[in-house]
Design an enzyme around this catalytic site. Sequence first.
Site, PDB file in Angstrom:
ATOM      1  CB  CYS A 183      -0.872   0.050   1.243  1.00  0.00           C
ATOM      2  SG  CYS A 183      -1.949  -1.348   1.425  1.00  0.00           S
TER       3      CYS A 183
ATOM      4  NE  ARG B 141       4.840   1.796  -0.961  1.00  0.00           N
ATOM      5  CZ  ARG B 141       5.487   1.825   0.193  1.00  0.00           C
ATOM      6  NH1 ARG B 141       6.707   2.280   0.240  1.00  0.00           N
ATOM      7  NH2 ARG B 141       4.938   1.398   1.299  1.00  0.00           N
TER       8      ARG B 141
ATOM      9  CD1 TRP C 158       0.176  -6.044  -3.060  1.00  0.00           C
ATOM     10  CD2 TRP C 158       0.003  -6.681  -0.920  1.00  0.00           C
ATOM     11  NE1 TRP C 158       0.676  -7.312  -2.958  1.00  0.00           N
ATOM     12  CE2 TRP C 158       0.580  -7.731  -1.651  1.00  0.00           C
ATOM     13  CE3 TRP C 158      -0.195  -6.857   0.442  1.00  0.00           C
ATOM     14  CZ2 TRP C 158       0.958  -8.931  -1.069  1.00  0.00           C
ATOM     15  CZ3 TRP C 158       0.173  -8.052   1.031  1.00  0.00           C
ATOM     16  CH2 TRP C 158       0.750  -9.073   0.278  1.00  0.00           C
TER      17      TRP C 158
ATOM     18  CG  ASN D   5       1.013   0.834   4.251  1.00  0.00           C
ATOM     19  OD1 ASN D   5       0.813  -0.375   4.254  1.00  0.00           O
ATOM     20  ND2 ASN D   5       2.170   1.381   3.908  1.00  0.00           N
ATOM     21  N   GLY D   6      -1.128  -1.001   6.547  1.00  0.00           N
ATOM     22  CA  GLY D   6      -0.763  -1.797   7.728  1.00  0.00           C
ATOM     23  C   GLY D   6      -1.851  -2.805   8.007  1.00  0.00           C
TER      24      GLY D   6
ATOM     25  CD  GLU E 295      17.217 -13.920  -6.403  1.00  0.00           C
ATOM     26  OE1 GLU E 295      16.665 -14.308  -5.367  1.00  0.00           O
ATOM     27  OE2 GLU E 295      16.910 -12.874  -6.978  1.00  0.00           O
TER      28      GLU E 295
ATOM     29  CE  LYS F 103      14.006 -11.916  -8.826  1.00  0.00           C
ATOM     30  NZ  LYS F 103      14.750 -11.606  -7.648  1.00  0.00           N
TER      31      LYS F 103
ATOM     32  CD  GLU G 251      10.202 -12.391  -7.054  1.00  0.00           C
ATOM     33  OE1 GLU G 251       9.985 -11.696  -6.074  1.00  0.00           O
ATOM     34  OE2 GLU G 251      11.249 -12.305  -7.720  1.00  0.00           O
TER      35      GLU G 251
ATOM     36  CG  HIS H 100      18.330 -37.472  -0.882  1.00  0.00           C
ATOM     37  ND1 HIS H 100      18.607 -38.736  -0.418  1.00  0.00           N
ATOM     38  CD2 HIS H 100      19.525 -36.847  -1.040  1.00  0.00           C
ATOM     39  CE1 HIS H 100      19.921 -38.867  -0.292  1.00  0.00           C
ATOM     40  NE2 HIS H 100      20.506 -37.741  -0.672  1.00  0.00           N
TER      41      HIS H 100
ATOM     42  CE  LYS I 168      12.167  -3.087  -5.635  1.00  0.00           C
ATOM     43  NZ  LYS I 168      12.832  -4.282  -6.177  1.00  0.00           N
TER      44      LYS I 168
HETATM   45  C1  F6R Z   1      12.278 -10.810  -4.888  1.00  0.00           C
HETATM   46  C2  F6R Z   1      11.812  -9.809  -4.006  1.00  0.00           C
HETATM   47  C3  F6R Z   1      11.349 -10.186  -2.630  1.00  0.00           C
HETATM   48  C4  F6R Z   1      12.137  -9.352  -1.640  1.00  0.00           C
HETATM   49  C5  F6R Z   1      11.624  -9.550  -0.212  1.00  0.00           C
HETATM   50  C6  F6R Z   1      12.437  -8.772   0.801  1.00  0.00           C
HETATM   51  O1  F6R Z   1      12.545 -10.333  -6.158  1.00  0.00           O
HETATM   52  O2  F6R Z   1      11.843  -8.664  -4.371  1.00  0.00           O
HETATM   53  O3  F6R Z   1      11.517 -11.532  -2.377  1.00  0.00           O
HETATM   54  O4  F6R Z   1      13.477  -9.712  -1.728  1.00  0.00           O
HETATM   55  O5  F6R Z   1      10.284  -9.142  -0.142  1.00  0.00           O
HETATM   56  O6  F6R Z   1      12.426  -7.424   0.503  1.00  0.00           O
HETATM   57  P1  F6R Z   1      13.525  -6.436   1.082  1.00  0.00           P
HETATM   58  O7  F6R Z   1      14.821  -6.780   0.494  1.00  0.00           O
HETATM   59  O8  F6R Z   1      13.042  -5.081   0.715  1.00  0.00           O
HETATM   60  O9  F6R Z   1      13.514  -6.649   2.571  1.00  0.00           O
END
Ligand code: F6R
Length: 634
Positions: free
Chosen positions: A2, A27, A80, A106-107, A509, A513, A516, A532, A629
Amino acid sequence: MCGIFAVIGSREVSPLLVDGLRKMEYRGYDSAGLATIQNSNKDHSRNLIIRKSKGKLINLSNLLKKDPIQGHVGIGHTRWATHGKPNEINAHPHIDFTGEIAVVQNGIIENYRDLSHSLLLKGIEFTSQTDTEVIPHLIALEIEKSLNNDCSPNGETLLISVQKVLSLLEGTYALAVIWSKAPDALVVARRQAPLVLGFGEGEFFCASDTPALSGFTRTFLPLENNEVALLTPLGIELYDQSGQRQHRAPSLLKGTEFFGDKKNFRHFMLKEIYEQPETAQLWIERYLPIDLQSDTSIAFPVSKSILNKIDQIQILACGTSRHAAMVGAYLLEQFAGVPTKVYFASEFRYSPPPLSSNTLTIGVSQSGETADTLAALRMEKERRNATNDINFCFHQLGITNRIDSSIGRELDNIIDIGSGIEIGVAATKTFLGQMLSFYGLTLLFASHTKKRNKKEILDLSNDLRLVPRQLTDLIKKHDSLSKELAHLFVDTKDVIFLGRGINYPIALEGALKLKEISYIHAQGYPAGELKHGPIALLDQHVPVVSIAVPGVVYEKVLSNSQEAKARDARLIGIAPYGKESEIFDELFSIPKVSEWVSPLLTVIPLQLFSYHIAAHKGLDVDQPRNLAKSVTVE
Ligand code: F6R
């Protein structure tokens, strides 16, 4: 997650609100709305006007074009969804039963069920499924009481009523409130969730994040926890939880980054992948310059006195930041000899390990606002402070891309990864910056513990200095290859990523990616684990991406990859070109580098591969569905 943007001043605020919200689009959100207080031409009464729409901000802009609204004070929100589906009804602002008060939040209001129950008993009906809607109703009840006690309908009445309601709320929040009877007032408050105030010329702002202020003002003041502020066209009054007036000088935002410029790239994510050589170069110039004094391995703002006291390290992080932390833990243990454990911040909060002595706690977060990471860090600080034992005291370090964030402000030692703002929701260049920061810490600890001799430290430093150039070549080479390959994988349903040792976190990772942004199910495994269980999944429909870098586990990874190939899986290698790489059906070749620095390179083809599959599928790469974000709720 949000976003709140609110303005009070002398200009028409509706376009300003949309502009502010647009700068926070990165965000992540699923609906948007705004409220202003509009003068009626007929009887000069003031009315609260709301516009909301589901989906992207463009829908709200189009609605405002068709049905414009006026007013010199307003609150805007991108939502959000947490409580209730992402639709117009649940979008913010929410209004009270009198239709005079509007709130954006927001929260999460954790006790909203109890609060709504007591409001229902008073005959108040709810229109949304959100936790937020209790707030305007509660404020309206407080205002009613004040007006019955002969208070005038003005900003002060609104402020006092909001303060009273805040004491009833449990959970975390940032909020902004307007009341049609007090058109010269905007009240904002926060507990744990971020909120900053902006000081313009004859106008004042409040936003969830500083980028929203760009273009309006560079003068800002972060609201502290539990503070409340009254914004009027004349200025800002700040109060702490007990109602005491606070006086703090605002700061100036550094840099004049333009947040909306894709610079001819189709998506921000691709632009940010391409920015990685520069991220690495800037990091090296700042922290690993050639002319470092001979007794210094890295120019980090971490005091020697901390290093002397540390026997072990624990790292708290989420998502991609946790993967960077895992690369870091490998380096800190294997290169520098410091026992290091990485925790999911969200798990650490509720099942922390027994207190260990002389421990450095590192919080890693690109946004510096991740609620789980922040809460885990705060909890750790509290429980260590509670022991009063010097051996258990809280040695802390934050690694973030946002030094103006909550983590940046709350921790005493901060490594600024300095990657520049990242707009794409999927982290790429900040992941690289976080990994580099762990290389820096590793150099620092390795020279401090004397686990490595001068030559070994120099070799690692020199290998790091070559990385920007290698990144440039890799991106150039693999952008077109991954684009070509992308069309082969658009219908794929599952992908397995394998890595071992220092490259196991890169397998995780790569899988994250892909999930996501392309919505393809993917799982990362340490290659030795394949047999396993996960091997049962393999057939010609499940491709396997294998990271095989010469070093401790090279042969092992190659054998594990053979096992996958024997089950008809299409094998994609991230490996140096050579005889061994012939087993791969497709090869993203990487240069023959020391295994220590290899994660900085092996991640590149994986980022590009995910990007091109998602782009090929025509998906919203920069704002994937359901993701945010800055994850400011638990
Ligand atoms: C992956 C991604 C999320 C963030 C996670 C932590 O691409 O963006 O998995 O890595 O939400 O976010 P930060 O780094 O802002 O604490």
